[in-house]
Write an enzyme that holds these catalytic residues in place. Structure first.
Site, PDB file in Angstrom:
ATOM      1  N   LYS A  80       0.875   4.155  -2.823  1.00 64.52           N
ATOM      2  CA  LYS A  80       0.432   5.611  -2.641  1.00 64.52           C
ATOM      3  C   LYS A  80       1.578   6.535  -2.853  1.00 64.52           C
ATOM      4  CE  LYS A  80      -4.000   4.712  -1.861  1.00 64.52           C
ATOM      5  NZ  LYS A  80      -4.778   5.088  -2.579  1.00 64.52           N
ATOM      6  N   TYR A 116       0.827  -1.245  -0.083  1.00 62.07           N
ATOM      7  CA  TYR A 116       0.156  -0.054   0.023  1.00 62.07           C
ATOM      8  C   TYR A 116       0.930   1.284  -0.009  1.00 62.07           C
ATOM      9  CZ  TYR A 116      -3.839   3.054   1.397  1.00 62.07           C
ATOM     10  OH  TYR A 116      -4.931   3.942   1.423  1.00 62.07           O
TER      11      TYR A 116
HETATM   12  P1  NAP Z   1     -13.764   2.005   0.490  1.00 60.87           P
HETATM   13  O1  NAP Z   1     -14.578   2.334   1.655  1.00 60.87           O
HETATM   14  O2  NAP Z   1     -13.058   0.530   0.685  1.00 60.87           O
HETATM   15  O3  NAP Z   1     -14.247   2.126  -0.823  1.00 60.87           O
HETATM   16  C1  NAP Z   1     -13.372   1.890  -1.878  1.00 60.87           C
HETATM   17  C2  NAP Z   1     -14.239   1.549  -3.063  1.00 60.87           C
HETATM   18  O4  NAP Z   1     -13.344   1.383  -4.288  1.00 60.87           O
HETATM   19  C3  NAP Z   1     -15.011   0.572  -2.813  1.00 60.87           C
HETATM   20  O5  NAP Z   1     -16.416   0.735  -3.126  1.00 60.87           O
HETATM   21  C4  NAP Z   1     -14.572  -0.666  -3.586  1.00 60.87           C
HETATM   22  O6  NAP Z   1     -15.388  -1.723  -3.961  1.00 60.87           O
HETATM   23  C5  NAP Z   1     -14.071  -0.077  -4.798  1.00 60.87           C
HETATM   24  N1  NAP Z   1     -13.025  -0.577  -5.773  1.00 60.87           N
HETATM   25  C6  NAP Z   1     -12.167  -1.587  -5.263  1.00 60.87           C
HETATM   26  N2  NAP Z   1     -11.328  -2.016  -6.064  1.00 60.87           N
HETATM   27  C7  NAP Z   1     -11.922  -1.507  -7.416  1.00 60.87           C
HETATM   28  C8  NAP Z   1     -11.701  -1.585  -8.810  1.00 60.87           C
HETATM   29  N3  NAP Z   1     -10.731  -2.284  -9.261  1.00 60.87           N
HETATM   30  N4  NAP Z   1     -12.433  -0.564  -9.538  1.00 60.87           N
HETATM   31  C9  NAP Z   1     -13.169   0.124  -9.018  1.00 60.87           C
HETATM   32  N5  NAP Z   1     -13.728   0.225  -7.896  1.00 60.87           N
HETATM   33  C10 NAP Z   1     -12.811  -0.498  -7.086  1.00 60.87           C
HETATM   34  O7  NAP Z   1     -12.270   2.766   0.732  1.00 60.87           O
HETATM   35  P2  NAP Z   1     -12.040   4.403   1.355  1.00 60.87           P
HETATM   36  O8  NAP Z   1     -11.754   4.478   2.737  1.00 60.87           O
HETATM   37  O9  NAP Z   1     -13.281   5.340   0.907  1.00 60.87           O
HETATM   38  O10 NAP Z   1     -10.904   4.848   0.215  1.00 60.87           O
HETATM   39  C11 NAP Z   1     -11.234   5.396  -0.981  1.00 60.87           C
HETATM   40  C12 NAP Z   1      -9.722   5.768  -1.333  1.00 60.87           C
HETATM   41  O11 NAP Z   1      -9.134   6.858  -0.370  1.00 60.87           O
HETATM   42  C13 NAP Z   1      -8.498   4.658  -1.760  1.00 60.87           C
HETATM   43  O12 NAP Z   1      -7.815   5.090  -2.802  1.00 60.87           O
HETATM   44  C14 NAP Z   1      -7.805   4.840  -0.451  1.00 60.87           C
HETATM   45  O13 NAP Z   1      -6.699   4.182  -0.534  1.00 60.87           O
HETATM   46  C15 NAP Z   1      -7.644   6.220  -0.069  1.00 60.87           C
HETATM   47  N6  NAP Z   1      -7.286   6.633   1.435  1.00 60.87           N
HETATM   48  C16 NAP Z   1      -8.490   6.261   2.338  1.00 60.87           C
HETATM   49  C17 NAP Z   1      -7.874   6.471   3.719  1.00 60.87           C
HETATM   50  C18 NAP Z   1      -9.236   6.299   4.796  1.00 60.87           C
HETATM   51  O14 NAP Z   1      -8.514   6.338   6.126  1.00 60.87           O
HETATM   52  N7  NAP Z   1     -10.226   5.943   4.580  1.00 60.87           N
HETATM   53  C19 NAP Z   1      -6.891   7.235   4.027  1.00 60.87           C
HETATM   54  C20 NAP Z   1      -5.807   7.538   2.957  1.00 60.87           C
HETATM   55  C21 NAP Z   1      -6.396   7.070   1.842  1.00 60.87           C
HETATM   56  P3  NAP Z   1     -15.355  -3.042  -3.264  1.00 60.87           P
HETATM   57  O15 NAP Z   1     -15.934  -2.592  -1.544  1.00 60.87           O
HETATM   58  O16 NAP Z   1     -16.282  -3.946  -3.620  1.00 60.87           O
HETATM   59  O17 NAP Z   1     -14.045  -3.707  -3.105  1.00 60.87           O
END
Ligand code: NAP
Length: 255
Positions: A156, A152
């Site tokens: 990133k 990861y």
């Molecule tokens: P999340 O709740 O897991 O949402 C991510 C979404 O992306 C899910 O609906 C997932 O579907 C979908 N996804 C996964 N693989 C995919 C693919 N190949 N094509 C299209 N869609 C896909 O995550 P989040 O926390 O909202 O994170 C969103 C972004 O922010 C990510 O890039 C993450 O790395 C970044 N981020 C998040 C945090 C945090 O604290 N939450 C911190 C830093 C960065 P499925 O559920 O079916 O897999």
């Protein structure tokens, strides 16, 4: 209505940050093409938005190049232009450098880095006539390391520096496209909550203690905190920003 008349594409819009960004953009007047591999999730995002008629639901796997072409061509056919692209879809895989498998490493890079690469390329292709804003979701873990997330971290970090290269290229070419990255800290979404739940108890307790005590602002962020940052980068309010990294982490990386 800071985005009135604008057309946005948000990937990974079926959950967490993608859902919050979609909702925030709709509140500000945009039409949002919301895509995800999880079609039920993205349909719920539409249903829960302030105006479901302004959320166009599509299934898209960001790791498949042909799906990028069909989604962006569809946006141009339906709306004539794409103004904002948020490369948000991502996965987290918890494994140290010793425990990570090549399969886990490749899957993480495929979604988090290859997906953002193909998205940025596809976005530039359709935006270069009229300009636009591309927003790539990196993480604080693209700036600092974490012992338990080697793949990861790498993905990133790649998003962070690729964003700068792409931003500079668009300046050189006078495309009028700004490209910036957002670096969230720990935000309460299914990604973080599920990752905590999957950890061995001793690691989970250590992480929860760390989250409670090590975030200077004292708590995890809310998805809307990131949606507001994306809104700022999507509007002309950030017109002099490109290749920038916007950290939204409650002070975590200031220490
Ligand atoms: P999340 O709740 O897991 O949402 C991510 C979404 O992306 C899910 O609906 C997932 O579907 C979908 N996804 C996964 N693989 C995919 C693919 N190949 N094509 C299209 N869609 C896909 O995550 P989040 O926390 O909202 O994170 C969103 C972004 O922010 C990510 O890039 C993450 O790395 C970044 N981020 C998040 C945090 C945090 O604290 N939450 C911190 C830093 C960065 P499925 O559920 O079916 O897999």
């Amino acid at each position: 209505m800071r985005l009135k008349g604008k057309v946005a594409l948000v990937t990974g819009a079926g959950s967490g940050l993608g859902r919050a960004i979609t909702h925030r953009f709709v509140e500000e007047g945009a039409v949002v093409v919301a895509t995800d591999v999880d079609v039920d999730g993205v349909q719920n995002t539409a249903n829960l938005s302030q105006d479901p008629s302004r959320v166009i639901v599509k299934r898209q796997d960001v790791t498949v190049e042909s799906e990028w072409m069909s989604v962006t061509d569809g946006v141009i056919a339906d709306f004539g232009a794409l103004d904002i692209l948020v490369n948000n879809a991502g996965i987290v895989h918890t494994a140290s450098i010793e425990d990570e498998t090549l399969e886990g490493w490749r899957r993480t890079q495929a979604v988090n880095l290859d997906g953002v690469f193909m998205g940025t390329q596809a976005g530039i292709k359709v935006m270069k006539q009229n300009g636009g804003s591309i927003i790539n979701l990196s993480s604080i873990e693209g700036i600092i390391g974490e012992a338990s997330t080697a793949a990861y971290n790498a993905s990133k970090g790649g998003v962070r520096i690729m964003t700068k290269s792409a931003a500079l290229w668009c300046c050189q070419q006078n495309y009028g496209i700004r490209i910036n990255s957002i670096h969230p800290g720990f935000i309460e979404t299914p990604m973080v909550l599920n990752a905590l739940a999957l950890m061995p108890e001793v690691d989970r307790l250590a992480m929860e203690a760390k989250l409670g005590m090590a975030i200077p602002m004292g708590q995890m962020g809310e998805p809307r905190d990131i949606a507001n940052a994306a809104l700022f980068l999507a509007t002309e309010e950030s017109r002099y920003m490109t290749g920038s990294e916007l950290v939204v982490d409650g002070g975590y990386t200031a220490q």
